[in-house]
Design a protein around this motif. Structure first.
Motif, PDB file in Angstrom:
ATOM      1  N   LEU A 166      13.530 -15.089  -7.006  1.00  0.00           N
ATOM      2  CA  LEU A 166      12.644 -13.969  -6.371  1.00  0.00           C
ATOM      3  C   LEU A 166      12.791 -12.739  -7.300  1.00  0.00           C
ATOM      4  CD1 LEU A 166      11.316 -13.710  -3.699  1.00  0.00           C
ATOM      5  CD2 LEU A 166      13.312 -12.377  -2.821  1.00  0.00           C
ATOM      6  N   TYR A 167      14.092 -12.298  -7.588  1.00  0.00           N
ATOM      7  CA  TYR A 167      13.848 -10.905  -8.649  1.00  0.00           C
ATOM      8  C   TYR A 167      13.429 -11.480  -9.751  1.00  0.00           C
ATOM      9  CZ  TYR A 167      17.042  -8.206  -5.487  1.00  0.00           C
ATOM     10  OH  TYR A 167      17.282  -7.402  -4.308  1.00  0.00           O
ATOM     11  N   ARG A 168      13.460 -12.572 -10.446  1.00  0.00           N
ATOM     12  CA  ARG A 168      12.902 -12.838 -11.752  1.00  0.00           C
ATOM     13  C   ARG A 168      11.324 -12.968 -11.800  1.00  0.00           C
ATOM     14  NH1 ARG A 168      16.925 -10.687 -14.023  1.00  0.00           N
ATOM     15  NH2 ARG A 168      18.769 -11.711 -13.422  1.00  0.00           N
ATOM     16  N   GLY A 169      10.963 -13.663 -10.567  1.00  0.00           N
ATOM     17  CA  GLY A 169       9.562 -13.870 -10.359  1.00  0.00           C
ATOM     18  C   GLY A 169       8.754 -12.406 -10.169  1.00  0.00           C
ATOM     19  N   GLN A 170       9.570 -11.625  -9.552  1.00  0.00           N
ATOM     20  CA  GLN A 170       8.871 -10.341  -9.325  1.00  0.00           C
ATOM     21  C   GLN A 170       8.855  -9.396 -10.487  1.00  0.00           C
ATOM     22  OE1 GLN A 170      11.147  -8.986  -6.211  1.00  0.00           O
ATOM     23  NE2 GLN A 170       9.583  -8.733  -4.973  1.00  0.00           N
ATOM     24  N   ALA A 171       9.863  -9.585 -11.254  1.00  0.00           N
ATOM     25  CA  ALA A 171      10.125  -8.958 -12.709  1.00  0.00           C
ATOM     26  C   ALA A 171       8.786  -9.261 -13.430  1.00  0.00           C
ATOM     27  CB  ALA A 171      11.357  -9.105 -13.232  1.00  0.00           C
ATOM     28  N   LEU A 172       8.623 -10.547 -13.579  1.00  0.00           N
ATOM     29  CA  LEU A 172       7.505 -11.094 -14.223  1.00  0.00           C
ATOM     30  C   LEU A 172       6.124 -10.744 -14.134  1.00  0.00           C
ATOM     31  CD1 LEU A 172       7.422 -13.552 -16.513  1.00  0.00           C
ATOM     32  CD2 LEU A 172       6.487 -14.658 -14.629  1.00  0.00           C
ATOM     33  N   THR A 173       5.793 -10.301 -12.801  1.00  0.00           N
ATOM     34  CA  THR A 173       4.585  -9.535 -12.564  1.00  0.00           C
ATOM     35  C   THR A 173       4.677  -8.150 -12.052  1.00  0.00           C
ATOM     36  OG1 THR A 173       4.826 -10.590 -10.413  1.00  0.00           O
ATOM     37  CG2 THR A 173       3.488 -11.860 -12.241  1.00  0.00           C
ATOM     38  N   ALA A 207       1.021  -8.784  -5.956  1.00  0.00           N
ATOM     39  CA  ALA A 207       0.271  -7.792  -4.909  1.00  0.00           C
ATOM     40  C   ALA A 207       0.792  -6.443  -4.866  1.00  0.00           C
ATOM     41  CB  ALA A 207       0.780  -8.613  -3.420  1.00  0.00           C
ATOM     42  N   GLY A 208       1.473  -5.890  -5.624  1.00  0.00           N
ATOM     43  CA  GLY A 208       1.651  -4.594  -5.921  1.00  0.00           C
ATOM     44  C   GLY A 208       3.172  -4.595  -5.645  1.00  0.00           C
ATOM     45  N   ASP A 209       3.674  -3.221  -5.920  1.00  0.00           N
ATOM     46  CA  ASP A 209       4.977  -2.754  -5.676  1.00  0.00           C
ATOM     47  C   ASP A 209       5.480  -2.467  -4.510  1.00  0.00           C
ATOM     48  OD1 ASP A 209       5.289  -2.940  -8.610  1.00  0.00           O
ATOM     49  OD2 ASP A 209       5.100  -0.813  -9.161  1.00  0.00           O
ATOM     50  N   ARG A 210       4.681  -2.027  -3.716  1.00  0.00           N
ATOM     51  CA  ARG A 210       5.020  -1.701  -2.549  1.00  0.00           C
ATOM     52  C   ARG A 210       5.298  -3.067  -1.510  1.00  0.00           C
ATOM     53  NH1 ARG A 210       2.186   2.337   0.958  1.00  0.00           N
ATOM     54  NH2 ARG A 210       4.392   2.419   1.940  1.00  0.00           N
ATOM     55  N   ILE A 211       4.231  -3.912  -1.681  1.00  0.00           N
ATOM     56  CA  ILE A 211       4.512  -4.954  -0.852  1.00  0.00           C
ATOM     57  C   ILE A 211       5.638  -6.047  -1.654  1.00  0.00           C
ATOM     58  CG2 ILE A 211       3.354  -7.262  -0.423  1.00  0.00           C
ATOM     59  CD1 ILE A 211       0.852  -5.991  -0.124  1.00  0.00           C
ATOM     60  N   SER A 212       5.778  -5.865  -2.813  1.00  0.00           N
ATOM     61  CA  SER A 212       6.728  -6.703  -3.522  1.00  0.00           C
ATOM     62  C   SER A 212       8.236  -6.182  -2.936  1.00  0.00           C
ATOM     63  CB  SER A 212       6.642  -6.503  -4.935  1.00  0.00           C
ATOM     64  OG  SER A 212       7.664  -7.029  -5.660  1.00  0.00           O
ATOM     65  N   LEU A 213       8.176  -4.768  -2.830  1.00  0.00           N
ATOM     66  CA  LEU A 213       9.436  -4.164  -2.289  1.00  0.00           C
ATOM     67  C   LEU A 213       9.773  -4.456  -0.817  1.00  0.00           C
ATOM     68  CD1 LEU A 213       9.088  -0.671  -4.227  1.00  0.00           C
ATOM     69  CD2 LEU A 213      11.209  -2.516  -4.663  1.00  0.00           C
ATOM     70  N   VAL A 242       6.824  -1.564   1.837  1.00  0.00           N
ATOM     71  CA  VAL A 242       6.518  -1.395   3.388  1.00  0.00           C
ATOM     72  C   VAL A 242       7.030  -2.270   3.993  1.00  0.00           C
ATOM     73  CG1 VAL A 242       3.831  -0.933   2.518  1.00  0.00           C
ATOM     74  CG2 VAL A 242       4.733  -3.332   2.550  1.00  0.00           C
ATOM     75  N   GLU A 243       7.177  -1.847   5.360  1.00  0.00           N
ATOM     76  CA  GLU A 243       7.742  -2.516   6.482  1.00  0.00           C
ATOM     77  C   GLU A 243       6.683  -3.898   6.790  1.00  0.00           C
ATOM     78  OE1 GLU A 243      10.548  -2.602   8.362  1.00  0.00           O
ATOM     79  OE2 GLU A 243      11.376  -0.519   8.175  1.00  0.00           O
ATOM     80  N   PHE A 244       7.323  -5.098   6.821  1.00  0.00           N
ATOM     81  CA  PHE A 244       6.174  -6.229   7.210  1.00  0.00           C
ATOM     82  C   PHE A 244       6.119  -6.348   8.279  1.00  0.00           C
ATOM     83  CE2 PHE A 244       6.444  -9.162   3.188  1.00  0.00           C
ATOM     84  CZ  PHE A 244       6.275  -8.258   2.482  1.00  0.00           C
ATOM     85  N   HIS A 245       5.131  -6.905   8.963  1.00  0.00           N
ATOM     86  CA  HIS A 245       4.538  -7.152  10.356  1.00  0.00           C
ATOM     87  C   HIS A 245       5.474  -8.277  10.855  1.00  0.00           C
ATOM     88  CE1 HIS A 245       1.869  -8.110  13.505  1.00  0.00           C
ATOM     89  NE2 HIS A 245       1.212  -6.957  13.446  1.00  0.00           N
ATOM     90  N   ASP A 246       5.742  -8.174  11.855  1.00  0.00           N
ATOM     91  CA  ASP A 246       6.437  -9.315  12.691  1.00  0.00           C
ATOM     92  C   ASP A 246       6.158 -10.676  12.502  1.00  0.00           C
ATOM     93  OD1 ASP A 246       8.383  -7.440  13.592  1.00  0.00           O
ATOM     94  OD2 ASP A 246       7.556  -7.401  15.742  1.00  0.00           O
TER      95      ASP A 246
END
Ligand SMILES: [Fe+2]
Ligand SMILES: [Fe+2]
Length: 218
Positions: A73-80, A136-142, A194-198
């Motif tokens: 997950l972290y590696r995938g995110q770091a890629l994009t 999808a962007g940093d806020r969603i990724s985080l 961002v806080e994810f929806h239920d």
């Protein structure tokens, strides 16, 4: 001096990391395993003790695969990931995940068990999800990290309840992991996640059930 890596460089490094993650023995921890604080344990000498050990091994196989997924997950995110700040902010968490991976692997060996055969498949799936989240962007990724860590914490709490009282080594590892994962989640929210929806969280729970249901056995 900071060198800028090209997408191809990152892809090659990512592939190397993937191989190291799914290959037992190839990851080293920077912190000693918390299990080292526990006294040497006696070998399982009854059917009941063997059964308990087998159950713990199943739980640790799940946790180990969880850590394989965390790496991916972290590696995938770091890629994009769009900003270097986010990449850097998550670097420390990613390093701690390597510790978790190594500790779980070591504990599995002590419990006479092996990591899941499905790890390469879960790595690929998690890498893809991480890369998508990154796009999808940093806020969603985080936010995705925070929601994932929430679920990991839930599993860890359940596993801690299921452990036999005598298994101090596994308990110490899981307690430290729980503390770290909660911190990773908080850090991701503080960094702007961002806080994810239920509804999304429920979908993630279903996917994690697929992982826990299979890797407990194989
Ligand atoms: Fe972890
Ligand atoms: Fe984590």
């Amino acid at each position: 001096m900071k060198t800028t890596l090209s997408p191809l460089d990152r892809l090659i490094i990512g592939f190397d990391r993937a191989l190291r993650t799914v290959n037992p023995g190839a990851t080293t921890a920077t912190r000693p395993s918390p299990a080292e604080l526990a006294e040497q344990e006696a070998p399982a000498d009854s059917i009941d003790a063997v059964n308990k050990q087998r159950h713990t091994a199943g739980l640790m196989r799940i946790n180990h695969t969880g850590e394989v997924c965390a790496q991916a997950l972290y590696r995938g995110q770091a890629l994009t990931a769009r900003s270097n700040d986010v990449r850097d902010a998550m670097q420390e968490s990613a390093l701690e995940e390597e510790d978790h991976l190594a500790w779980c692997e070591q504990r599995l060996t002590e419990l006479n068990a092996k990591p899941s055969l499905l790890n390469p498949a879960f790595y690929l799936a998690s890498f893809g999800m991480g890369a998508l989240a990154g796009m999808a962007g940093d806020r969603i990724s985080l936010g995705f990290i925070a929601a994932t860590e929430d679920q990991v914490c839930e599993h860890l709490r359940e596993h801690l309840q299921q452990l036999s009282n005598g298994d101090k080594k596994t308990r110490l590892i899981l307690e430290q992991m729980l503390e770290d994962e909660a911190a990773h989640g908080n850090k991701a929210i503080q960094a702007g996640g961002v806080e994810f929806h239920d509804a999304i969280k429920k979908m993630m729970t279903l996917m994690s059930k697929l992982m826990t249901g299979t890797t407990y056995h194989i």
